[in-house]
Design a protein around this motif. Structure first.
Motif, PDB file in Angstrom:
ATOM      1  N   PRO A 107     -16.612   9.252   2.311  1.00  0.00           N
ATOM      2  CA  PRO A 107     -15.744   8.217   1.733  1.00  0.00           C
ATOM      3  C   PRO A 107     -15.094   8.650   0.423  1.00  0.00           C
ATOM      4  O   PRO A 107     -15.618   9.489  -0.305  1.00  0.00           O
ATOM      5  N   ASN A 108     -13.944   8.039   0.145  1.00  0.00           N
ATOM      6  CA  ASN A 108     -13.293   8.183  -1.154  1.00  0.00           C
ATOM      7  C   ASN A 108     -13.780   7.096  -2.103  1.00  0.00           C
ATOM      8  O   ASN A 108     -13.693   7.237  -3.317  1.00  0.00           O
ATOM      9  N   LEU A 109     -14.255   6.004  -1.522  1.00  0.00           N
ATOM     10  CA  LEU A 109     -14.718   4.837  -2.274  1.00  0.00           C
ATOM     11  C   LEU A 109     -15.948   4.260  -1.590  1.00  0.00           C
ATOM     12  O   LEU A 109     -15.970   4.134  -0.368  1.00  0.00           O
ATOM     13  N   ILE A 110     -16.947   3.910  -2.405  1.00  0.00           N
ATOM     14  CA  ILE A 110     -18.127   3.215  -1.892  1.00  0.00           C
ATOM     15  C   ILE A 110     -18.245   1.893  -2.628  1.00  0.00           C
ATOM     16  O   ILE A 110     -18.310   1.865  -3.857  1.00  0.00           O
ATOM     17  N   LEU A 111     -18.224   0.792  -1.875  1.00  0.00           N
ATOM     18  CA  LEU A 111     -18.462  -0.550  -2.412  1.00  0.00           C
ATOM     19  C   LEU A 111     -19.920  -0.860  -2.116  1.00  0.00           C
ATOM     20  O   LEU A 111     -20.294  -1.051  -0.963  1.00  0.00           O
ATOM     21  N   LEU A 112     -20.749  -0.902  -3.168  1.00  0.00           N
ATOM     22  CA  LEU A 112     -22.196  -0.846  -3.013  1.00  0.00           C
ATOM     23  C   LEU A 112     -22.905  -2.043  -3.633  1.00  0.00           C
ATOM     24  O   LEU A 112     -22.816  -2.268  -4.845  1.00  0.00           O
ATOM     25  N   ASP A 113     -23.608  -2.791  -2.805  1.00  0.00           N
ATOM     26  CA  ASP A 113     -24.440  -3.893  -3.283  1.00  0.00           C
ATOM     27  C   ASP A 113     -25.628  -3.311  -4.035  1.00  0.00           C
ATOM     28  O   ASP A 113     -26.074  -2.194  -3.751  1.00  0.00           O
ATOM     29  N   LEU A 114     -26.148  -4.059  -4.999  1.00  0.00           N
ATOM     30  CA  LEU A 114     -27.289  -3.579  -5.774  1.00  0.00           C
ATOM     31  C   LEU A 114     -28.618  -4.046  -5.208  1.00  0.00           C
ATOM     32  O   LEU A 114     -29.542  -3.265  -5.068  1.00  0.00           O
ATOM     33  N   GLY A 115     -28.724  -5.336  -4.904  1.00  0.00           N
ATOM     34  CA  GLY A 115     -30.000  -5.915  -4.497  1.00  0.00           C
ATOM     35  C   GLY A 115     -30.254  -5.808  -3.009  1.00  0.00           C
ATOM     36  O   GLY A 115     -29.971  -6.738  -2.257  1.00  0.00           O
ATOM     37  N   MET A 131       0.850  -1.172   0.000  1.00  0.00           N
ATOM     38  CA  MET A 131       0.000   0.000   0.000  1.00  0.00           C
ATOM     39  C   MET A 131       0.893   1.231   0.000  1.00  0.00           C
ATOM     40  O   MET A 131       1.835   1.335   0.758  1.00  0.00           O
ATOM     41  N   GLY A 132       0.590   2.186  -0.851  1.00  0.00           N
ATOM     42  CA  GLY A 132       1.387   3.383  -0.959  1.00  0.00           C
ATOM     43  C   GLY A 132       0.992   4.427   0.066  1.00  0.00           C
ATOM     44  O   GLY A 132      -0.045   4.329   0.711  1.00  0.00           O
ATOM     45  N   GLN A 133       1.810   5.467   0.190  1.00  0.00           N
ATOM     46  CA  GLN A 133       1.534   6.541   1.121  1.00  0.00           C
ATOM     47  C   GLN A 133       0.191   7.202   0.872  1.00  0.00           C
ATOM     48  O   GLN A 133      -0.474   7.625   1.783  1.00  0.00           O
ATOM     49  N   MET A 134      -0.216   7.309  -0.405  1.00  0.00           N
ATOM     50  CA  MET A 134      -1.460   7.988  -0.737  1.00  0.00           C
ATOM     51  C   MET A 134      -2.670   7.284  -0.130  1.00  0.00           C
ATOM     52  O   MET A 134      -3.694   7.891   0.090  1.00  0.00           O
ATOM     53  N   ASP A 135      -2.557   5.989   0.118  1.00  0.00           N
ATOM     54  CA  ASP A 135      -3.690   5.211   0.588  1.00  0.00           C
ATOM     55  C   ASP A 135      -4.002   5.431   2.066  1.00  0.00           C
ATOM     56  O   ASP A 135      -5.063   5.046   2.524  1.00  0.00           O
ATOM     57  N   LYS A 136      -3.100   5.996   2.818  1.00  0.00           N
ATOM     58  CA  LYS A 136      -3.239   6.063   4.275  1.00  0.00           C
ATOM     59  C   LYS A 136      -4.563   6.667   4.734  1.00  0.00           C
ATOM     60  O   LYS A 136      -5.144   6.189   5.667  1.00  0.00           O
ATOM     61  N   GLY A 137      -5.044   7.712   4.082  1.00  0.00           N
ATOM     62  CA  GLY A 137      -6.267   8.360   4.517  1.00  0.00           C
ATOM     63  C   GLY A 137      -7.495   7.947   3.745  1.00  0.00           C
ATOM     64  O   GLY A 137      -8.537   8.565   3.882  1.00  0.00           O
ATOM     65  N   CYS A 138      -7.399   6.910   2.942  1.00  0.00           N
ATOM     66  CA  CYS A 138      -8.537   6.486   2.117  1.00  0.00           C
ATOM     67  C   CYS A 138      -9.670   5.960   2.991  1.00  0.00           C
ATOM     68  O   CYS A 138      -9.468   5.111   3.851  1.00  0.00           O
ATOM     69  N   ARG A 139     -10.855   6.500   2.749  1.00  0.00           N
ATOM     70  CA  ARG A 139     -12.042   6.098   3.504  1.00  0.00           C
ATOM     71  C   ARG A 139     -12.931   5.263   2.588  1.00  0.00           C
ATOM     72  O   ARG A 139     -13.264   5.702   1.484  1.00  0.00           O
ATOM     73  N   ALA A 159      -7.436  -2.506  -5.748  1.00  0.00           N
ATOM     74  CA  ALA A 159      -7.234  -1.686  -6.943  1.00  0.00           C
ATOM     75  C   ALA A 159      -8.268  -0.564  -7.017  1.00  0.00           C
ATOM     76  O   ALA A 159      -7.942   0.570  -7.382  1.00  0.00           O
ATOM     77  N   GLN A 160      -9.503  -0.862  -6.644  1.00  0.00           N
ATOM     78  CA  GLN A 160     -10.543   0.174  -6.660  1.00  0.00           C
ATOM     79  C   GLN A 160     -10.243   1.264  -5.635  1.00  0.00           C
ATOM     80  O   GLN A 160     -10.458   2.445  -5.887  1.00  0.00           O
ATOM     81  N   ALA A 161      -9.733   0.871  -4.476  1.00  0.00           N
ATOM     82  CA  ALA A 161      -9.363   1.856  -3.461  1.00  0.00           C
ATOM     83  C   ALA A 161      -8.214   2.727  -3.964  1.00  0.00           C
ATOM     84  O   ALA A 161      -8.231   3.947  -3.780  1.00  0.00           O
ATOM     85  N   GLN A 162      -7.261   2.123  -4.624  1.00  0.00           N
ATOM     86  CA  GLN A 162      -6.136   2.902  -5.159  1.00  0.00           C
ATOM     87  C   GLN A 162      -6.602   3.850  -6.254  1.00  0.00           C
ATOM     88  O   GLN A 162      -6.133   4.982  -6.339  1.00  0.00           O
ATOM     89  N   PHE A 173     -11.509  -6.889   5.758  1.00  0.00           N
ATOM     90  CA  PHE A 173     -10.381  -7.001   4.840  1.00  0.00           C
ATOM     91  C   PHE A 173      -9.804  -5.619   4.527  1.00  0.00           C
ATOM     92  O   PHE A 173      -8.588  -5.417   4.577  1.00  0.00           O
ATOM     93  N   MET A 174     -10.667  -4.671   4.209  1.00  0.00           N
ATOM     94  CA  MET A 174     -10.199  -3.331   3.861  1.00  0.00           C
ATOM     95  C   MET A 174      -9.525  -2.664   5.061  1.00  0.00           C
ATOM     96  O   MET A 174      -8.506  -1.992   4.912  1.00  0.00           O
ATOM     97  N   ALA A 175     -10.075  -2.854   6.252  1.00  0.00           N
ATOM     98  CA  ALA A 175      -9.459  -2.297   7.459  1.00  0.00           C
ATOM     99  C   ALA A 175      -8.093  -2.939   7.708  1.00  0.00           C
ATOM    100  O   ALA A 175      -7.130  -2.256   8.077  1.00  0.00           O
ATOM    101  N   PHE A 176      -7.995  -4.243   7.496  1.00  0.00           N
ATOM    102  CA  PHE A 176      -6.723  -4.955   7.652  1.00  0.00           C
ATOM    103  C   PHE A 176      -5.665  -4.384   6.709  1.00  0.00           C
ATOM    104  O   PHE A 176      -4.496  -4.312   7.055  1.00  0.00           O
ATOM    105  N   LYS A 177      -6.102  -3.943   5.535  1.00  0.00           N
ATOM    106  CA  LYS A 177      -5.185  -3.369   4.551  1.00  0.00           C
ATOM    107  C   LYS A 177      -4.861  -1.897   4.852  1.00  0.00           C
ATOM    108  O   LYS A 177      -4.123  -1.267   4.129  1.00  0.00           O
ATOM    109  N   GLY A 178      -5.438  -1.362   5.915  1.00  0.00           N
ATOM    110  CA  GLY A 178      -5.079  -0.028   6.362  1.00  0.00           C
ATOM    111  C   GLY A 178      -6.045   1.080   6.002  1.00  0.00           C
ATOM    112  O   GLY A 178      -5.773   2.255   6.272  1.00  0.00           O
ATOM    113  N   TYR A 179      -7.176   0.734   5.423  1.00  0.00           N
ATOM    114  CA  TYR A 179      -8.158   1.749   5.055  1.00  0.00           C
ATOM    115  C   TYR A 179      -9.086   2.044   6.230  1.00  0.00           C
ATOM    116  O   TYR A 179      -9.354   1.177   7.051  1.00  0.00           O
TER     117      TYR A 179
END
Length: 126
Positions: free
Chosen positions: A52-60, A1-9, A119-122, A26-32
């Motif tokens: 958030p910088n990223l939203i992982l969104l279920d459809l149904g 994970m790069g420095q830019m990722d540190k504050g990714c929500r 990759a989506q978070a990056q 999983f995402m928290a374990f990776k530092g997000y």
């Protein structure tokens, strides 16, 4: 994970609590920094307060589905440019076309590869 990722929500939205919590862990374990919503209405409220910088969104989801959430967020004056990714069991062409029309940036089919989530978070930082 790069420095830019540190504050990714990352906001994870899924009415299946186990699925949402697994992705969030999983995402928290990776530092997000991660927040979880188990429904559409909750997701919209949390998106406003969490930023958030990223939203992982279920459809149904019952009530407000993922398409409605994405459309509501994209139409909100307060919502900044944020990467929205469908994370769903629906991989057919019609679902993919509809996510694109509603303002999603990408469409991942469950079970998604963990490296694709990262990759989506990056991408949310670019």
């Amino acid at each position: 994970m790069g420095q830019m990722d540190k504050g990714c929500r990352v906001l994870v939205v899924d009415d299946n609590a186990d699925a949402a919590d697994l992705v969030a862990e999983f995402m928290a374990f990776k530092g997000y920094e991660v927040a979880v919503a188990h429904g559409g209405e909750e997701a919209v409220k949390l998106a406003k307060s969490f930023g958030p910088n990223l939203i992982l969104l279920d459809l149904g989801m019952p009530g407000m589905d993922g398409y409605q959430v994405a459309s509501a967020l994209r139409g909100a004056e307060w919502f900044p440019p944020t990467r929205i990714v469908a994370l769903t069991a629906w991989g057919d062409q019609g679902s993919r076309e509809r996510t694109a029309a509603c303002g999603f940036d990408a469409h991942l089919v469950k079970p998604a590869r963990l490296e694709n989530l990262i990759a989506q978070a990056q991408l949310s930082w670019n």
